[in-house]
Design a protein around this motif. Structure first.
Motif, short mmCIF file in Angstrom:
data_model
loop_
_atom_site.label_atom_id
_atom_site.label_comp_id
_atom_site.label_asym_id
_atom_site.label_seq_id
_atom_site.Cartn_x
_atom_site.Cartn_y
_atom_site.Cartn_z
N VAL A 247 6.84 -0.23 6.98
CA VAL A 247 5.89 -0.27 6.00
C VAL A 247 5.87 1.12 5.43
CG1 VAL A 247 4.47 -1.98 6.99
CG2 VAL A 247 4.13 0.36 7.39
N ALA A 248 5.44 1.09 4.21
CA ALA A 248 5.58 2.57 3.59
C ALA A 248 4.34 3.27 4.12
CB ALA A 248 5.30 2.57 2.08
N PRO A 249 4.66 4.81 4.59
CA PRO A 249 3.29 5.34 4.96
C PRO A 249 2.26 5.69 3.87
CG PRO A 249 5.16 6.76 5.00
CD PRO A 249 5.83 5.46 4.47
N GLY A 250 1.08 5.60 4.38
CA GLY A 250 0.02 5.88 3.34
C GLY A 250 -1.18 6.59 3.90
N VAL A 251 -1.85 7.34 3.13
CA VAL A 251 -2.91 8.24 3.74
C VAL A 251 -3.94 8.22 2.41
CG1 VAL A 251 -3.53 10.68 3.98
CG2 VAL A 251 -1.19 9.96 4.68
N VAL A 252 -5.21 8.15 2.96
CA VAL A 252 -6.37 8.19 2.18
C VAL A 252 -6.64 9.69 1.88
CG1 VAL A 252 -8.77 8.05 2.15
CG2 VAL A 252 -7.23 6.12 3.02
N VAL A 253 -6.63 10.08 0.60
CA VAL A 253 -7.15 11.26 0.17
C VAL A 253 -8.44 11.34 -0.59
CG1 VAL A 253 -6.64 13.09 -1.37
CG2 VAL A 253 -4.64 12.02 -0.24
N VAL B 252 -5.65 5.94 -1.74
CA VAL B 252 -4.52 5.86 -0.93
C VAL B 252 -2.93 6.43 -1.47
CG1 VAL B 252 -2.84 4.48 0.31
CG2 VAL B 252 -5.31 3.90 0.10
N VAL B 253 -2.79 7.45 -0.73
CA VAL B 253 -1.51 8.15 -1.38
C VAL B 253 -0.13 7.71 -0.55
CG1 VAL B 253 -0.38 10.27 -1.63
CG2 VAL B 253 -2.64 10.09 -2.31
N GLN B 254 0.90 7.26 -1.21
CA GLN B 254 1.90 6.90 -0.37
C GLN B 254 3.20 8.03 -0.71
OE1 GLN B 254 1.63 2.86 -2.46
NE2 GLN B 254 1.92 2.05 -0.21
N PRO B 255 3.38 8.85 0.28
CA PRO B 255 4.03 9.81 0.10
C PRO B 255 5.54 9.48 -0.27
CG PRO B 255 3.27 9.88 2.56
CD PRO B 255 2.47 8.73 1.56
N HIS B 256 5.88 8.60 0.49
CA HIS B 256 7.51 7.81 0.36
C HIS B 256 7.47 6.86 -0.71
CE1 HIS B 256 8.08 9.83 4.51
NE2 HIS B 256 7.91 10.62 3.48
N GLY B 257 6.51 6.69 -1.58
CA GLY B 257 6.40 5.67 -2.66
C GLY B 257 5.99 4.35 -2.11
N THR B 258 6.00 3.28 -2.78
CA THR B 258 5.53 1.98 -2.39
C THR B 258 6.53 1.22 -1.43
OG1 THR B 258 5.01 -0.41 -3.10
CG2 THR B 258 6.53 0.81 -4.31
N ARG B 378 -2.30 -2.51 2.00
CA ARG B 378 -3.67 -2.01 2.35
C ARG B 378 -3.70 -1.52 3.57
NH1 ARG B 378 -7.28 -5.04 5.76
NH2 ARG B 378 -9.29 -5.12 5.28
N TYR B 379 -4.35 -0.10 3.41
CA TYR B 379 -4.51 0.80 4.51
C TYR B 379 -5.86 1.06 4.97
CZ TYR B 379 0.22 2.21 2.79
OH TYR B 379 1.48 2.24 2.59
N ALA B 380 -6.30 0.19 5.72
CA ALA B 380 -7.55 -0.01 6.06
C ALA B 380 -7.94 0.68 7.50
CB ALA B 380 -7.96 -1.48 6.17
N VAL B 404 -0.53 -1.80 8.44
CA VAL B 404 -0.72 -1.94 7.22
C VAL B 404 -0.27 -3.30 6.75
CG1 VAL B 404 0.28 -0.98 4.96
CG2 VAL B 404 0.25 0.42 6.93
N THR B 405 -0.98 -3.83 5.77
CA THR B 405 -0.71 -5.24 5.44
C THR B 405 -0.57 -5.24 3.85
OG1 THR B 405 -3.26 -5.49 4.93
CG2 THR B 405 -2.53 -5.98 7.15
N LEU B 406 -0.39 -6.61 3.41
CA LEU B 406 0.18 -6.58 1.86
C LEU B 406 -1.03 -7.90 1.48
CD1 LEU B 406 2.07 -5.72 -0.42
CD2 LEU B 406 3.02 -7.96 -0.12
N VAL B 407 -1.74 -7.26 0.51
CA VAL B 407 -2.56 -8.17 -0.35
C VAL B 407 -2.25 -8.59 -1.65
CG1 VAL B 407 -5.05 -8.53 -1.02
CG2 VAL B 407 -4.55 -7.07 1.16
N VAL B 408 -2.12 -10.08 -1.85
CA VAL B 408 -1.99 -10.53 -3.21
C VAL B 408 -3.41 -11.04 -3.42
CG1 VAL B 408 -1.03 -12.20 -4.66
CG2 VAL B 408 0.18 -10.96 -2.83
#
Lengths: 687, 687
Positions: A247-253, B252-258, B378-380, B404-408
């Motif tokens: 999965v793509a890494p993600g961080v809450v800012v 949520v920021v994804q430093p390496h993209g989606t 989703r980064y919960a 990390v999950t994917l939501v539709v």
């Protein structure tokens, strides 16, 4: 149970010696205080025997009325409350209970002392678990067995298991009063640290913990130890390649910083304020949770004290090596002691803040538990409320308020299992409790390598060659001392009942072709037996209401319990010993009048308990619970049938319940939440 | 039901005319295709009457076998499949069903035509809802009533309500075949757009939709319209000040993209791949969901097609103005049509991507529905799996994998209610369905201003002065065509049963003091009646397994259904009309053999349906479901007792269920997930 109060005067409470601010009355004991407690106990002539082993040291919190006055008195000086410890120690083969005043940590005083003569023992100390686990290496019959099983003793690790209670003392048929426990052993090598996956099946040792000696031994059967391959779970052994899902890494800012304000152990966030405590036995304790009511312009009480009181885990295999696996993790080991450091960035997100805690070793000295609690704002992409109105002339109206919540998290590694406990606070006024299970299954070695070979009941699932994941239950009981807008509450069961349309308005009917509907019948619980509910029964909503407080239109203010799955009840027969000890597990809901000593659902002494001091035993008094200070006990229950996905380490399974305001507020408390400044052309939420 | 197939040859399928890539066989009809369908129907001599109103136009998907071949054929050219539409149109007072081939959009061809003679009608078009709502303004008795109720007709808005079915045609006692519906009216002014909070209680009009004329009228009683104050929910009217709970903004920021890759309507993410379709009636459709098995090195089928088949919402007030409020939102209105644009940043987080859809107006022309679906990671702050091993010598081992999950997501604004539908894909292999309810309650005007005044059953909760939130249910039924590792599956009910310890190993017992345990009894459903389960009954796990596929140790590969609360079943009596129409609502679980025409749990014609064409009716055939291509129907059910917090707009309440791999994988599929590169000193997860 708290025994004989000695004729020792209370120390004056005005002389707290500390360089830091005075502690909150519900703060856990500090290292200074724990050290003072230890010194006072060691110096006391009331416990002359040596060694003294400290099995439990915890805050003996001030009387609830005093704490409430301290927390909610809006003017004048807050009263300084006494700081006291409750201690359970073993010495001379006896269980001693002491209360110690540490208001003045340089002159701590034993206030009371009692020797416990009833059933049950305190939790195992870590020291005795370690000492006991080493005994087999010096026990020749065991060493001989290890050879007979074809194993290298250097690869064998043993662990201490409670023997439960099966009609006598010490898990045997004899009514002795010895602290007898069991040892079972596992293979670990460099190839795999997953001990639970590689049991040395068939061998059980009995240890007398006071004598710290092996007093029983059985090598019943030789079963192949499952192979190491495929059992390890450490990144360094399973990979690379890491070809699992990526999965793509993600961080809450948080561009404007955190919304969490922590002052000592008081947490303030959005409309919530609460205290985060800690206890060796129950781990994290949420106290004095109150919610700000913007319409009323004041803070309102919700939860005086909430914590996990017990985790009861009975296994479903009657065999010699398994029948006594009926764990009470809080009472037998202490889930506070089992709360281990959280991993920043993976156990808790990057925006989390961490809190430490302290417990004590067997020697009574404080032990720091670093980063065992984390607190974070959760941005899960949820919606607090929304509406799109498309039926009116003019532009479409869309109003959406995103949801952000606050999570207080602890992870309890109760041996093989890892329990992730979340207290989630919602701006709508809800407290949502989430328990997520991960970790390792208890596995049983078997000769089977394929399900086609199995003819009889294996009491579990064949997960891999020679490996059965044994059926078991989890019953996680929460002590929830709700004080809905004040201490005196009533418990309502609002049943939902089908009605036949009589056609007669006087009985709620109408002259229409509709034949049926449902309505709500209000039942106020008068006594404890009225508050014992199986939530899988007929439909009903369960509320704590304050009969002395109503909304403007006259509804009693309340909070309701919303179970959400995981509502299993125990299937053990009532006469079975583990069930007698945890007899409360046939109902998820119990309500009791507040009693400071009724904290532990399995009783103060859960180890080898007999059920004479548990929630069901107390409730046999059938006390009045109407318009009283009452406590909700809620048990999350799961029947766990293992599947292969649970091997070699279990993906998380989560269960929740919610305490939700229900006619507590005059209206949706989020109606005046600031709207997001969205830049959507369809958004009517700009202001 | 799909009627007479005419002697028209299939258009050849090799002549797709398009400037864009050829559509996926399950792609919804494009604007070009919808336009071609319209032209073909209008040009067809089979429907000579005018006007023609298009009530439903949707993809008539290719045969399942062909779609599966297209999706999973690993080598060779993918077959080009026909593009076909299914159309339901009204003309000349009749309901016409047509299938149209649009494989060549410039030469669309009507393949079949049928006139529906059975019970029920198609959904209301938006146009007729609008036209009907304007009728009262030209109906003198209504204008007189408005005056009598003390209202200004300029403040009154009416809406179209299905009349349901109560034993005859058109919601009356007479067995006519008219399309009769009802109109009820509300007050809105500049002070409040919350029409549901301000009903003109007592007035009901009956409209003949084919004649577009009022054919019935009743002004039964005058009840005060609740005041506007406190009912609006728009930021611009409720504030400032915005003194509700304030939270810190977070992104949520994804430093390496989606990690989401979208190709047309195919979504690829982590180990998942699936197609996102759309339909006027059911909104979002998830198809061809498959999960990559890293150990097996291949994609494996999970879900052929999943969608919300119906939302049944019966109200529990038998009175004249309320008894027929028994909504079937998908069948009567179309929840695809009711899927409105999502708000970036509040309905879906900042990292979401959006998808559009198309439906058709009554004139058959395509209508663009922009941003009605969003897809986001989703980064919960959840944990996929973890374990801390503290019992071994040496450093403590802690391994944690964040989740990390994917939501539709789709939001359906079904009039007053807003349903947030999430399909959440988990790396562990689970599909979790979440339905969150928000929006506005249906409210009833009353003379009461305080609960003390109430003597009889008001069929709801007094939420504010003169305002009752009426009791009701929500039954949200999912059509889940699971294909667990292939199309042929069986449905298992694994019951969990208490056993007495016999002491005899042959029967699973053992000579120990343990008296009881539970075990699992496997029940394979042979026929449909075996697959109808009330999940609130005796404990059991419910699985779809593939009897033709086993793991290495011999377990059938499977997925299991995990309900999580919201398991209410209907309390209406079996002979009541709404219950006959939704007779499937007394069990949450039904299993049927796959049948392409059995999509709509309330039947193809839900409006004024009689129950002769619904899930329960089909299942009366009691077909074989063992080792067959079978479909799971699962109903999320809630009894909704309103509380004051639901006023004037409801905070979200969420319910979920999960489809979870169960012996589907050989082991935890996340064991080889890359560990986070945490910088914690306690973390053993560096690699």
């Amino acid at each position: 149970m708290f025994g004989l109060v000695l004729g020792v005067l209370f120390a004056t409470t005005a002389t707290v010696v500390s360089s830091s601010p005075p502690p909150h009355p519900l703060d856990p004991l500090s290292p200074v205080e724990l050290t003072a407690v230890r010194s006072a106990v060691l110096a006391s002539p009331l416990v002359p025997d040596r060694p003294i082993n400290f099995h439990y040291v915890g805050l003996d919190e001030p009387d609830k009325g005093d704490v409430l006055s301290h927390a909610y008195s809006s003017h004048g000086r807050q009263p300084t409350l006494p700081r006291r410890a409750f201690v359970v120690a073993r010495a001379g083969g006896q269980t001693h209970e002491l209360r110690v005043d540490v208001s003045n940590a340089s002159a701590a005083t034993v206030l009371s002392h009692n020797v416990h003569h009833g059933a049950g023992f305190p939790r195992f100390t870590v020291d005795e678990q370690v000492a006991a686990a080493l005994l087999p290496y010096k026990y020749p019959p065991f060493l001989e067995s290890v050879r007979r099983h074809g194993l290298d003793v250097g690869d064998v690790t043993c662990g201490l298991f409670p023997s439960g209670w099966f009609g006598g003392g010490g898990g045997t048929a004899k009514p002795t009063r010895a602290r007898l426990a069991k040892l079972q052993c596992f293979v670990t090598t460099a190839a795999s640290v997953n001990l639970d996956a590689r049991p040395v099946e068939g061998i059980t040792l009995v240890v007398d913990l006071d004598k710290m000696a092996i007093v029983g031994y059985k090598d019943r059967v030789v079963v192949p130890v499952p192979q190491a391959e495929g059992t390890d779970y450490r990144a360094e052994t399973v990979g690379p390649p890491f070809n699992g899902p990526a999965v793509a890494p993600g961080v809450v800012v948080q561009p404007h910083g955190t919304g969490v304000h922590i002052d000592g152990r008081i947490v303030r966030w959005a409309n919530w304020e609460f205290h985060v405590g800690f206890d060796m036995r129950s781990s994290t304790i949420i106290s004095l949770a109150s919610v700000h009511d913007a319409d009323a312009g004041r803070r309102r009480q919700v939860l005086y004290r909430g914590f996990v009181s017990e985790i009861f885990v009975p296994y479903m295999d009657p065999e010699e090596e398994w029948y006594f696996h009926t764990f009470m993790d809080a009472g037998e080991y202490g889930i506070g002691v089992s709360s281990l450091p959280l991993q920043p960035g993976s156990d808790c997100p990057a925006n989390a803040v961490f809190m430490d805690a302290y417990h004590t070793g067997a020697d009574g000295k404080p032990v720091k538990a670093k980063n065992v609690i984390c607190v974070f704002e959760r941005y899960a992409g949820e919606v607090a409320w929304r509406h799109t109105e498309a039926t009116l002339p003019g532009p479409m109206i869309t109003e959406v308020r995103p949801d952000v919540t606050l999570v207080v998290r602890t992870v309890v590694s109760a041996g093989n299992y890892d329990y992730i406990f979340d207290w989630e606070f919602k701006t709508v006024g809800s407290i949502k409790c989430v328990v997520s299970l991960s970790g390792i299954l208890e596995m049983k070695a078997t000769s089977y390598t394929h399900v086609d070979q199995i003819k009889e009941d294996t009491h579990g699932t064949l997960l891999a060659a020679n490996t059965v994941g044994v059926y078991h239950d989890h019953f996680i009981t929460y002590h929830l001392d709700l004080d809905v807008d004040g201490t005196n509450n009533s418990f309502l069961k609002n049943t939902i009942n089908r009605m036949r349309n009589t056609g007669n308005p006087a009985t709620g009917g109408a002259n229409t072709p509709r034949k049926s509907y449902w309505t709500v019948n209000r039942e106020v619980a008068e006594r404890e037996e009225d508050g014992q509910i199986n939530v899988n029964g007929a439909p009903a909503e369960l509320l704590f209401v304050n009969p002395g407080k109503t909304t403007k239109v006259g509804n009693e203010v309340g909070y309701r319990l919303i179970p959400a799955g995981a509502t299993a009840t125990s299937l053990l027969s009532d006469d079975d010993y583990p069930q007698r000890r945890a007899s409360y597990t046939k109902k998820q809901v119990w309500v009791t009048p507040y009693n400071k000593s009724e904290k532990w659902v399995t009783g103060l002494y859960a180890e080898q308990s007999t059920g004479d001091d548990n929630l069901a035993a107390w409730s046999r008094k059938n006390r009045s619970i109407k318009d009283k200070d009452i406590v909700l006990w809620y048990t999350v229950g799961l029947h766990h049938i293992p599947y292969q996905e649970d091997f070699p380490v279990m993906p998380t399974v989560s269960s929740t319940f919610e305490l939700r305001p229900s006619n507590f507020f005059e209206r949706n408390p989020l109606i005046r939440m600031r709207p997001p400044n969205a830049n959507s052309p369809n958004c009517s939420c700009h202001v």
